[in-house]
Design a protein around this motif. Structure first.
Motif, PDB file in Angstrom:
ATOM      1  N   ASP A   1      17.997 -10.459  81.403  1.00  0.00           N
ATOM      2  CA  ASP A   1      17.822 -10.788  82.758  1.00  0.00           C
ATOM      3  C   ASP A   1      18.556 -11.945  83.364  1.00  0.00           C
ATOM      4  O   ASP A   1      18.637 -13.273  82.715  1.00  0.00           O
ATOM      5  N   GLY A   2      19.673 -11.725  84.382  1.00  0.00           N
ATOM      6  CA  GLY A   2      20.434 -12.842  84.808  1.00  0.00           C
ATOM      7  C   GLY A   2      20.097 -13.139  86.263  1.00  0.00           C
ATOM      8  O   GLY A   2      19.997 -12.092  87.274  1.00  0.00           O
ATOM      9  N   GLN A   3      20.175 -14.369  86.579  1.00  0.00           N
ATOM     10  CA  GLN A   3      19.819 -14.815  87.794  1.00  0.00           C
ATOM     11  C   GLN A   3      20.836 -15.801  88.543  1.00  0.00           C
ATOM     12  O   GLN A   3      21.515 -16.617  87.978  1.00  0.00           O
ATOM     13  N   TYR A   4      21.299 -15.595  89.866  1.00  0.00           N
ATOM     14  CA  TYR A   4      22.326 -16.299  90.737  1.00  0.00           C
ATOM     15  C   TYR A   4      21.458 -17.342  91.384  1.00  0.00           C
ATOM     16  O   TYR A   4      20.517 -16.727  92.110  1.00  0.00           O
ATOM     17  N   LEU A   5      21.867 -18.389  91.606  1.00  0.00           N
ATOM     18  CA  LEU A   5      21.290 -19.363  92.398  1.00  0.00           C
ATOM     19  C   LEU A   5      21.873 -19.718  93.687  1.00  0.00           C
ATOM     20  O   LEU A   5      21.566 -20.521  94.427  1.00  0.00           O
ATOM     21  N   GLY A   6      23.136 -19.549  93.720  1.00  0.00           N
ATOM     22  CA  GLY A   6      24.176 -19.734  94.777  1.00  0.00           C
ATOM     23  C   GLY A   6      24.152 -18.716  95.869  1.00  0.00           C
ATOM     24  O   GLY A   6      23.041 -17.889  95.923  1.00  0.00           O
ATOM     25  N   PRO A   7      25.007 -19.051  96.889  1.00  0.00           N
ATOM     26  CA  PRO A   7      24.994 -18.177  98.036  1.00  0.00           C
ATOM     27  C   PRO A   7      25.442 -17.098  97.853  1.00  0.00           C
ATOM     28  O   PRO A   7      25.323 -16.071  98.905  1.00  0.00           O
ATOM     29  N   ASP A   8      26.036 -16.432  96.854  1.00  0.00           N
ATOM     30  CA  ASP A   8      26.722 -15.129  96.837  1.00  0.00           C
ATOM     31  C   ASP A   8      26.437 -14.665  95.674  1.00  0.00           C
ATOM     32  O   ASP A   8      26.814 -15.242  94.347  1.00  0.00           O
ATOM     33  N   PRO A   9      26.070 -13.265  95.422  1.00  0.00           N
ATOM     34  CA  PRO A   9      25.826 -12.537  94.123  1.00  0.00           C
ATOM     35  C   PRO A   9      27.077 -12.001  93.767  1.00  0.00           C
ATOM     36  O   PRO A   9      27.269 -11.468  92.551  1.00  0.00           O
ATOM     37  N   TYR A  10      28.270 -12.029  94.624  1.00  0.00           N
ATOM     38  CA  TYR A  10      29.314 -11.231  94.250  1.00  0.00           C
ATOM     39  C   TYR A  10      28.921  -9.664  93.675  1.00  0.00           C
ATOM     40  O   TYR A  10      28.337  -9.255  94.420  1.00  0.00           O
ATOM     41  N   PHE A  11      29.921  -9.329  92.790  1.00  0.00           N
ATOM     42  CA  PHE A  11      29.181  -8.046  92.438  1.00  0.00           C
ATOM     43  C   PHE A  11      28.958  -8.010  90.931  1.00  0.00           C
ATOM     44  O   PHE A  11      29.330  -6.918  90.183  1.00  0.00           O
ATOM     45  N   ASP A  12      28.338  -9.049  90.346  1.00  0.00           N
ATOM     46  CA  ASP A  12      28.286  -8.911  88.862  1.00  0.00           C
ATOM     47  C   ASP A  12      27.320  -8.083  88.381  1.00  0.00           C
ATOM     48  O   ASP A  12      27.508  -7.407  87.431  1.00  0.00           O
TER      49      ASP A  12
ATOM     50  N   HIS B   1      33.414 -23.469  84.201  1.00  0.00           N
ATOM     51  CA  HIS B   1      34.516 -24.465  84.459  1.00  0.00           C
ATOM     52  C   HIS B   1      35.971 -24.037  84.271  1.00  0.00           C
ATOM     53  O   HIS B   1      36.103 -23.067  83.176  1.00  0.00           O
ATOM     54  N   PHE B   2      36.894 -23.960  85.220  1.00  0.00           N
ATOM     55  CA  PHE B   2      36.854 -25.166  86.347  1.00  0.00           C
ATOM     56  C   PHE B   2      36.694 -24.787  87.300  1.00  0.00           C
ATOM     57  O   PHE B   2      36.797 -24.940  88.607  1.00  0.00           O
ATOM     58  N   THR B   3      36.170 -23.208  87.580  1.00  0.00           N
ATOM     59  CA  THR B   3      35.788 -22.531  88.588  1.00  0.00           C
ATOM     60  C   THR B   3      34.368 -22.968  89.185  1.00  0.00           C
ATOM     61  O   THR B   3      33.572 -23.808  88.344  1.00  0.00           O
ATOM     62  N   SER B   4      33.753 -22.463  90.309  1.00  0.00           N
ATOM     63  CA  SER B   4      32.608 -23.091  90.619  1.00  0.00           C
ATOM     64  C   SER B   4      31.284 -22.355  90.229  1.00  0.00           C
ATOM     65  O   SER B   4      31.503 -21.238  89.883  1.00  0.00           O
ATOM     66  N   CYS B   5      30.071 -23.002  90.192  1.00  0.00           N
ATOM     67  CA  CYS B   5      28.879 -22.299  89.849  1.00  0.00           C
ATOM     68  C   CYS B   5      27.953 -22.938  90.661  1.00  0.00           C
ATOM     69  O   CYS B   5      26.914 -23.768  90.069  1.00  0.00           O
ATOM     70  N   ALA B   6      27.807 -22.681  91.887  1.00  0.00           N
ATOM     71  CA  ALA B   6      26.894 -23.243  92.830  1.00  0.00           C
ATOM     72  C   ALA B   6      25.706 -22.617  92.743  1.00  0.00           C
ATOM     73  O   ALA B   6      25.516 -21.645  92.142  1.00  0.00           O
ATOM     74  N   PRO B   7      24.537 -23.517  92.707  1.00  0.00           N
ATOM     75  CA  PRO B   7      24.522 -25.145  93.004  1.00  0.00           C
ATOM     76  C   PRO B   7      24.577 -26.038  91.943  1.00  0.00           C
ATOM     77  O   PRO B   7      24.606 -27.144  91.956  1.00  0.00           O
ATOM     78  N   ASP B   8      24.834 -25.417  90.701  1.00  0.00           N
ATOM     79  CA  ASP B   8      25.118 -26.344  89.481  1.00  0.00           C
ATOM     80  C   ASP B   8      26.310 -27.655  89.629  1.00  0.00           C
ATOM     81  O   ASP B   8      26.199 -28.284  89.254  1.00  0.00           O
TER      82      ASP B   8
END
Length: 285
Positions: free
Chosen positions: A174-185, A235-242
Protein backbone atom coordinates in the motif's frame (compact mmCIF):
# COMPACT_ATOMS: atom_id res chain seq x y z
CA UNK A 1 2.11 -13.23 -4.94
CA UNK A 2 -0.57 -12.83 -2.27
CA UNK A 3 -1.75 -9.30 -1.55
CA UNK A 4 -1.21 -10.07 2.15
CA UNK A 5 2.41 -11.20 1.83
CA UNK A 6 5.50 -9.24 2.81
CA UNK A 7 6.69 -7.65 -0.44
CA UNK A 8 9.77 -5.80 0.80
CA UNK A 9 12.72 -5.87 -1.58
CA UNK A 10 15.96 -3.98 -1.96
CA UNK A 11 16.41 -1.80 -5.03
CA UNK A 12 18.83 -4.40 -6.40
CA UNK A 13 16.27 -7.15 -5.88
CA UNK A 14 13.70 -5.11 -7.78
CA UNK A 15 16.06 -4.72 -10.73
CA UNK A 16 16.97 -8.42 -10.62
CA UNK A 17 13.36 -9.12 -11.60
CA UNK A 18 13.59 -6.96 -14.72
CA UNK A 19 14.95 -8.08 -18.09
CA UNK A 20 16.37 -6.52 -21.23
CA UNK A 21 13.74 -5.74 -23.84
CA UNK A 22 10.98 -5.02 -21.32
CA UNK A 23 8.49 -2.16 -21.48
CA UNK A 24 9.11 -0.21 -18.26
CA UNK A 25 6.78 2.51 -16.99
CA UNK A 26 8.21 5.15 -14.67
CA UNK A 27 5.89 7.22 -12.50
CA UNK A 28 6.20 10.79 -11.28
CA UNK A 29 6.09 13.86 -13.50
CA UNK A 30 9.03 15.71 -15.03
CA UNK A 31 11.49 16.28 -12.21
CA UNK A 32 8.99 15.46 -9.46
CA UNK A 33 8.77 12.32 -7.33
CA UNK A 34 10.67 10.07 -9.67
CA UNK A 35 11.85 6.64 -8.43
CA UNK A 36 15.46 7.70 -8.92
CA UNK A 37 17.03 5.12 -6.58
CA UNK A 38 15.41 2.38 -8.67
CA UNK A 39 16.53 4.10 -11.88
CA UNK A 40 20.09 4.31 -10.55
CA UNK A 41 19.94 0.60 -9.67
CA UNK A 42 18.78 -0.06 -13.23
CA UNK A 43 21.76 1.93 -14.51
CA UNK A 44 24.11 -0.36 -12.56
CA UNK A 45 22.63 -3.44 -14.22
CA UNK A 46 23.30 -5.02 -17.61
CA UNK A 47 19.67 -4.47 -18.64
CA UNK A 48 19.21 -2.65 -21.94
CA UNK A 49 16.98 -2.42 -25.04
CA UNK A 50 14.11 -0.97 -22.98
CA UNK A 51 10.85 0.60 -24.02
CA UNK A 52 10.41 3.41 -21.48
CA UNK A 53 6.95 4.89 -20.86
CA UNK A 54 6.96 8.06 -18.76
CA UNK A 55 6.03 11.67 -18.26
CA UNK A 56 9.75 12.11 -18.62
CA UNK A 57 12.34 13.80 -16.45
CA UNK A 58 15.87 12.88 -15.39
CA UNK A 59 14.81 9.23 -15.26
CA UNK A 60 14.65 9.33 -19.05
CA UNK A 61 17.79 11.47 -19.27
CA UNK A 62 19.88 9.04 -17.22
CA UNK A 63 18.67 5.98 -19.10
CA UNK A 64 19.13 7.70 -22.46
CA UNK A 65 22.68 8.83 -21.62
CA UNK A 66 23.53 5.28 -20.52
CA UNK A 67 22.21 3.82 -23.77
CA UNK A 68 19.49 1.77 -22.10
CA UNK A 69 16.53 2.91 -24.23
CA UNK A 70 15.38 1.35 -27.51
CA UNK A 71 12.05 3.20 -27.65
CA UNK A 72 10.56 6.04 -25.62
CA UNK A 73 6.85 6.76 -25.25
CA UNK A 74 6.26 10.16 -23.65
CA UNK A 75 4.38 13.44 -23.68
CA UNK A 76 7.50 15.46 -22.73
CA UNK A 77 10.93 15.14 -21.12
CA UNK A 78 11.67 18.08 -18.82
CA UNK A 79 13.54 19.05 -15.66
CA UNK A 80 10.76 21.56 -14.87
CA UNK A 81 13.00 24.47 -13.86
CA UNK A 82 15.17 23.54 -16.87
CA UNK A 83 12.68 23.21 -19.72
CA UNK A 84 14.31 20.48 -21.82
CA UNK A 85 16.24 17.53 -20.38
CA UNK A 86 19.71 17.89 -21.96
CA UNK A 87 20.80 14.25 -21.96
CA UNK A 88 17.51 13.21 -23.52
CA UNK A 89 17.95 15.92 -26.13
CA UNK A 90 21.48 14.80 -26.99
CA UNK A 91 20.43 11.17 -27.35
CA UNK A 92 17.42 12.08 -29.46
CA UNK A 93 19.45 14.34 -31.74
CA UNK A 94 21.87 11.45 -32.26
CA UNK A 95 19.02 9.11 -33.16
CA UNK A 96 19.80 6.84 -30.21
CA UNK A 97 16.24 5.51 -29.85
CA UNK A 98 12.77 5.51 -31.38
CA UNK A 99 10.35 8.15 -30.08
CA UNK A 100 6.57 8.05 -29.75
CA UNK A 101 5.50 11.51 -28.57
CA UNK A 102 1.84 12.06 -27.81
CA UNK A 103 -0.35 14.63 -26.08
CA UNK A 104 -0.42 14.59 -22.25
CA UNK A 105 -4.12 13.72 -22.20
CA UNK A 106 -3.63 10.96 -24.78
CA UNK A 107 -0.88 9.53 -22.59
CA UNK A 108 -3.20 9.56 -19.57
CA UNK A 109 -5.98 7.77 -21.45
CA UNK A 110 -3.45 5.25 -22.73
CA UNK A 111 -2.71 4.47 -19.07
CA UNK A 112 -6.44 4.23 -18.31
CA UNK A 113 -6.94 1.84 -21.22
CA UNK A 114 -4.10 -0.39 -20.03
CA UNK A 115 -5.26 -0.28 -16.41
CA UNK A 116 -8.71 -1.43 -17.53
CA UNK A 117 -7.28 -4.05 -19.92
CA UNK A 118 -8.83 -2.35 -22.94
CA UNK A 119 -7.00 -2.22 -26.28
CA UNK A 120 -7.70 1.51 -26.69
CA UNK A 121 -9.90 4.37 -25.54
CA UNK A 122 -11.52 7.01 -27.77
CA UNK A 123 -10.51 10.62 -27.05
CA UNK A 124 -10.81 14.02 -28.69
CA UNK A 125 -7.25 15.02 -27.76
CA UNK A 126 -4.95 14.98 -30.76
CA UNK A 127 -7.54 15.71 -33.43
CA UNK A 128 -6.54 18.59 -35.67
CA UNK A 129 -2.95 18.54 -34.38
CA UNK A 130 0.42 17.34 -35.63
CA UNK A 131 0.21 14.43 -33.18
CA UNK A 132 -1.60 12.50 -35.88
CA UNK A 133 0.96 13.48 -38.52
CA UNK A 134 4.04 12.48 -36.52
CA UNK A 135 2.36 9.27 -35.30
CA UNK A 136 0.96 7.77 -38.51
CA UNK A 137 0.26 4.50 -36.67
CA UNK A 138 -2.55 6.19 -34.71
CA UNK A 139 -6.06 5.41 -35.88
CA UNK A 140 -9.44 7.07 -35.49
CA UNK A 141 -12.81 5.51 -34.68
CA UNK A 142 -16.34 6.68 -35.33
CA UNK A 143 -18.99 6.71 -32.62
CA UNK A 144 -21.55 3.93 -33.24
CA UNK A 145 -24.29 6.23 -31.95
CA UNK A 146 -26.35 8.90 -33.74
CA UNK A 147 -23.74 11.62 -33.23
CA UNK A 148 -21.27 9.81 -35.52
CA UNK A 149 -18.38 11.75 -33.97
CA UNK A 150 -14.80 10.83 -34.84
CA UNK A 151 -12.27 10.14 -32.08
CA UNK A 152 -8.61 9.25 -31.79
CA UNK A 153 -8.24 5.60 -30.73
CA UNK A 154 -5.46 5.93 -28.17
CA UNK A 155 -3.76 2.54 -27.74
CA UNK A 156 -3.28 1.07 -24.29
CA UNK A 157 0.12 1.73 -22.72
CA UNK A 158 0.71 -1.77 -21.43
CA UNK A 159 3.91 -2.39 -19.48
CA UNK A 160 5.88 -5.36 -18.26
CA UNK A 161 6.82 -3.44 -15.11
CA UNK A 162 6.18 -0.08 -13.47
CA UNK A 163 8.47 1.81 -11.09
CA UNK A 164 6.99 4.54 -8.84
CA UNK A 165 8.09 6.48 -5.75
CA UNK A 166 5.83 7.50 -2.87
CA UNK A 167 6.28 9.10 0.53
CA UNK A 168 5.25 6.11 2.60
CA UNK A 169 4.26 2.49 2.13
CA UNK A 170 3.62 -0.60 4.18
CA UNK A 171 5.29 -3.95 3.63
CA UNK A 172 2.24 -5.27 1.73
CA UNK A 173 2.59 -2.61 -0.99
CA UNK A 174 0.00 0.00 0.00
CA UNK A 175 1.54 3.31 -1.07
CA UNK A 176 0.76 6.83 0.16
CA UNK A 177 1.53 10.25 -1.26
CA UNK A 178 1.64 13.23 1.11
CA UNK A 179 2.36 16.01 -1.38
CA UNK A 180 -0.04 18.10 -3.47
CA UNK A 181 -0.26 15.83 -6.52
CA UNK A 182 -0.83 12.09 -7.01
CA UNK A 183 0.43 12.32 -10.61
CA UNK A 184 -0.59 9.01 -12.22
CA UNK A 185 1.36 6.51 -10.15
CA UNK A 186 -1.71 4.39 -9.43
CA UNK A 187 -2.45 4.06 -13.14
CA UNK A 188 1.14 3.10 -13.88
CA UNK A 189 0.91 0.29 -11.32
CA UNK A 190 -2.45 -0.93 -12.59
CA UNK A 191 -1.33 -0.76 -16.24
CA UNK A 192 1.69 -3.02 -15.65
CA UNK A 193 2.08 -6.77 -15.26
CA UNK A 194 4.32 -6.10 -12.25
CA UNK A 195 4.74 -2.93 -10.20
CA UNK A 196 7.45 -1.86 -7.76
CA UNK A 197 7.02 0.95 -5.25
CA UNK A 198 9.98 2.71 -3.67
CA UNK A 199 9.25 4.92 -0.69
CA UNK A 200 10.86 7.33 1.71
CA UNK A 201 9.66 5.31 4.69
CA UNK A 202 8.16 1.91 5.38
CA UNK A 203 5.52 2.09 8.12
CA UNK A 204 2.89 -0.16 9.68
CA UNK A 205 -0.39 -0.21 7.80
CA UNK A 206 -2.20 1.58 10.63
CA UNK A 207 0.23 4.51 10.38
CA UNK A 208 -0.80 5.22 6.79
CA UNK A 209 -4.19 6.63 7.83
CA UNK A 210 -3.30 7.88 11.29
CA UNK A 211 -2.40 11.42 10.23
CA UNK A 212 -3.46 11.57 6.57
CA UNK A 213 -6.80 11.20 4.73
CA UNK A 214 -7.74 7.83 3.20
CA UNK A 215 -7.60 9.24 -0.34
CA UNK A 216 -3.84 9.70 0.09
CA UNK A 217 -3.55 5.90 -0.11
CA UNK A 218 -2.93 6.14 -3.82
CA UNK A 219 -1.46 2.73 -4.65
CA UNK A 220 -3.25 -0.42 -3.50
CA UNK A 221 -1.46 -3.59 -2.52
CA UNK A 222 -3.28 -5.76 -5.08
CA UNK A 223 -1.47 -3.88 -7.85
CA UNK A 224 2.01 -4.03 -6.27
CA UNK A 225 4.61 -6.76 -6.68
CA UNK A 226 7.35 -5.33 -4.48
CA UNK A 227 8.11 -2.39 -2.20
CA UNK A 228 11.51 -0.91 -1.38
CA UNK A 229 12.44 1.61 1.31
CA UNK A 230 14.78 4.15 -0.30
CA UNK A 231 15.26 7.27 1.87
CA UNK A 232 15.98 10.29 -0.32
CA UNK A 233 15.22 7.91 -3.16
CA UNK A 234 13.68 10.56 -5.42
CA UNK A 235 16.79 12.77 -5.32
CA UNK A 236 17.48 15.02 -7.15
CA UNK A 237 13.79 15.35 -8.04
CA UNK A 238 11.31 16.60 -5.47
CA UNK A 239 9.32 14.48 -3.04
CA UNK A 240 7.04 16.99 -1.31
CA UNK A 241 6.62 17.49 1.59
CA UNK A 242 9.71 15.47 2.53
CA UNK A 243 12.06 17.57 0.38
CA UNK A 244 12.10 19.81 -2.63
CA UNK A 245 14.02 19.44 -5.84
CA UNK A 246 17.78 19.80 -5.40
CA UNK A 247 18.06 22.68 -7.87
CA UNK A 248 21.80 23.17 -7.46
CA UNK A 249 22.56 19.52 -8.08
CA UNK A 250 20.09 19.36 -10.96
CA UNK A 251 21.93 22.25 -12.61
CA UNK A 252 25.20 20.37 -12.13
CA UNK A 253 23.65 17.29 -13.73
CA UNK A 254 22.36 19.32 -16.67
CA UNK A 255 25.66 21.10 -17.37
CA UNK A 256 28.21 18.37 -16.72
CA UNK A 257 29.39 16.07 -19.53
CA UNK A 258 27.86 12.65 -19.02
CA UNK A 259 31.12 10.67 -18.58
CA UNK A 260 32.28 13.10 -15.90
CA UNK A 261 28.95 13.07 -14.06
CA UNK A 262 28.65 9.28 -14.22
CA UNK A 263 32.22 8.75 -13.01
CA UNK A 264 31.76 10.95 -9.95
CA UNK A 265 28.20 10.10 -8.91
CA UNK A 266 27.14 6.82 -10.54
CA UNK A 267 30.19 4.56 -10.25
CA UNK A 268 29.04 2.95 -6.97
CA UNK A 269 25.89 1.85 -5.21
CA UNK A 270 23.09 4.05 -3.85
CA UNK A 271 24.92 4.74 -0.60
CA UNK A 272 27.96 5.88 -2.60
CA UNK A 273 25.71 8.14 -4.69
CA UNK A 274 24.16 9.80 -1.65
CA UNK A 275 27.61 10.27 -0.08
CA UNK A 276 29.00 11.78 -3.26
CA UNK A 277 26.09 14.22 -3.46
CA UNK A 278 26.60 15.24 0.17
CA UNK A 279 30.33 15.73 -0.43
CA UNK A 280 29.61 17.91 -3.47
CA UNK A 281 27.25 20.10 -1.44
CA UNK A 282 29.91 20.48 1.25
CA UNK A 283 32.33 21.71 -1.40
CA UNK A 284 29.88 24.42 -2.42
CA UNK A 285 29.80 26.02 1.04
Amino acid sequence: MSAQSDKTLSAEEVVSRLRSGMAIGIGGWGSRRKPMALVRALLRSEITDLTVIAYGGPDVGLLAAAGKIRRLVTAFVTLDSIPLEPHYRAARENGAFELTEIDEAMFMWGLHAAANRLPFLPVRAGLGSDVMRVNPQLRTVTSPYDDGEEFVAVPALRMDAALVHLNRADRFGDGQYLGPDPYFDDLFCEAADTAYVSCEQLVDTAELTKDAPPQSLLVKRHAVTGVSETPNGAHFTSCAPDYGRDEAFQKLYATTPWPEFAARFLSGDERAYQSAVQAWHEEQK
